[in-house]
Design an enzyme around this catalytic site. Structure first.
Site, PDB file in Angstrom:
ATOM      1  N   TYR A  24      39.200  41.815  51.599  1.00  0.00           N
ATOM      2  CA  TYR A  24      39.878  40.526  51.700  1.00  0.00           C
ATOM      3  C   TYR A  24      40.924  40.636  52.796  1.00  0.00           C
ATOM      4  O   TYR A  24      42.000  41.204  52.586  1.00  0.00           O
ATOM      5  CB  TYR A  24      40.492  40.198  50.334  1.00  0.00           C
ATOM      6  CG  TYR A  24      41.203  38.866  50.216  1.00  0.00           C
ATOM      7  CD1 TYR A  24      41.238  37.944  51.244  1.00  0.00           C
ATOM      8  CD2 TYR A  24      41.844  38.533  49.017  1.00  0.00           C
ATOM      9  CE1 TYR A  24      41.890  36.731  51.106  1.00  0.00           C
ATOM     10  CE2 TYR A  24      42.490  37.321  48.857  1.00  0.00           C
ATOM     11  CZ  TYR A  24      42.522  36.427  49.909  1.00  0.00           C
ATOM     12  OH  TYR A  24      43.174  35.225  49.770  1.00  0.00           O
TER      13      TYR A  24
ATOM     14  N   LYS B  78      35.945  38.807  53.306  1.00  0.00           N
ATOM     15  CA  LYS B  78      36.563  37.497  53.193  1.00  0.00           C
ATOM     16  C   LYS B  78      37.639  37.443  54.265  1.00  0.00           C
ATOM     17  O   LYS B  78      38.660  38.135  54.185  1.00  0.00           O
ATOM     18  CB  LYS B  78      37.177  37.263  51.820  1.00  0.00           C
ATOM     19  CG  LYS B  78      37.881  35.905  51.722  1.00  0.00           C
ATOM     20  CD  LYS B  78      38.631  35.720  50.424  1.00  0.00           C
ATOM     21  CE  LYS B  78      39.382  34.384  50.439  1.00  0.00           C
ATOM     22  NZ  LYS B  78      40.225  34.190  49.233  1.00  0.00           N
TER      23      LYS B  78
END
Length: 222
Positions: free
Chosen positions: A134, A164
């Site tokens: 992330y 992400k």
């Protein structure tokens, strides 16, 4: 390492964590929330315990997931390696389809190798689950470029499946996609305002807060 689930792509909804006035998870409304996401908004995948889901305010014992979805990715980032590992193990125990981790942001990793070593140790705590990074430097303060991090990452983290990307640096995102096309990674974009540009550059999906039926339809593969 092969995983039975299909590639994570299309719309991935960043979910809230419903709370009571006492700061506990409000389990009584979760069923209604899932019904709304699935039936009204066409959601098939979720990214739980993300920034919107107040991940650092929800303990490992309060992790939850939804059974009526294709894939549930649980964010297990924390300020310490030990806590992230415990969260990763718990995610595996409750049946999550994958885990995601932000960079530690109090004592920050200052080189790619240090960050990779942290991510590697977290991923190893749930070796049967796909692992996602992330990337959100505006909140973590960790400025290591995602493109640099992905270079050779499978050699260190064989369960790595994608990214992400929640940053406005489209050059970095484009290089991630261009230099890793053969790896079939999931490239999920997390900045709503730049989503159309990211899709043109090769994003395979989006992690979005504001979800509509039209968005779900447009972003679903096929």
């Amino acid at each position: 390492m092969a995983f039975p689930k299909k590639k994570l792509q299309g719309l991935v909804a960043a979910t809230i964590t419903p709370m009571t006035e006492n700061g506990e998870i409000n389990f009584s409304v979760i069923g209604q929330y899932v019904d709304y996401l699935v039936k009204e908004q066409g959601v098939k995948n979720i990214f739980g315990k993300s920034t919107l889901g107040m991940s650092l305010h929800v303990s490992s014992s309060q992790c939850f997931f939804f059974c009526r979805l294709d894939q549930v990715i649980i964010h297990v980032g924390a300020l310490s390696l030990k806590e992230s590992q415990e969260l990763a193990q718990h995610a595996a125990e409750i049946g999550a389809d994958g885990i995601a981790v932000i960079a530690p942001f109090f004592l920050k990793p200052w080189t790619k190798d240090i960050l990779i070593n942290f991510l590697k140790e977290v991923a190893a705590a749930a070796p049967a689950l796909p692992f996602y990074y992330y990337h959100i430097p505006a909140l973590t303060g960790v400025k290591i470029r995602a493109e640099e991090l992905l270079d050779g990452i499978l050699d260190k983290i064989p369960t790595f499946q994608g990214l992400k990307f929640s940053d406005t640096d489209l050059l970095d995102f484009g290089q991630c996609v261009d230099q890793n096309r053969q790896q079939q990674f999931a490239f999920l974009f997390g900045v709503d305002e730049q989503l159309l540009s990211a899709l043109v550059m090769g994003a395979t999906g989006a992690v979005e807060v504001a979800v509509s039926q039209d968005q779900a339809t447009v972003l679903q593969p096929g």
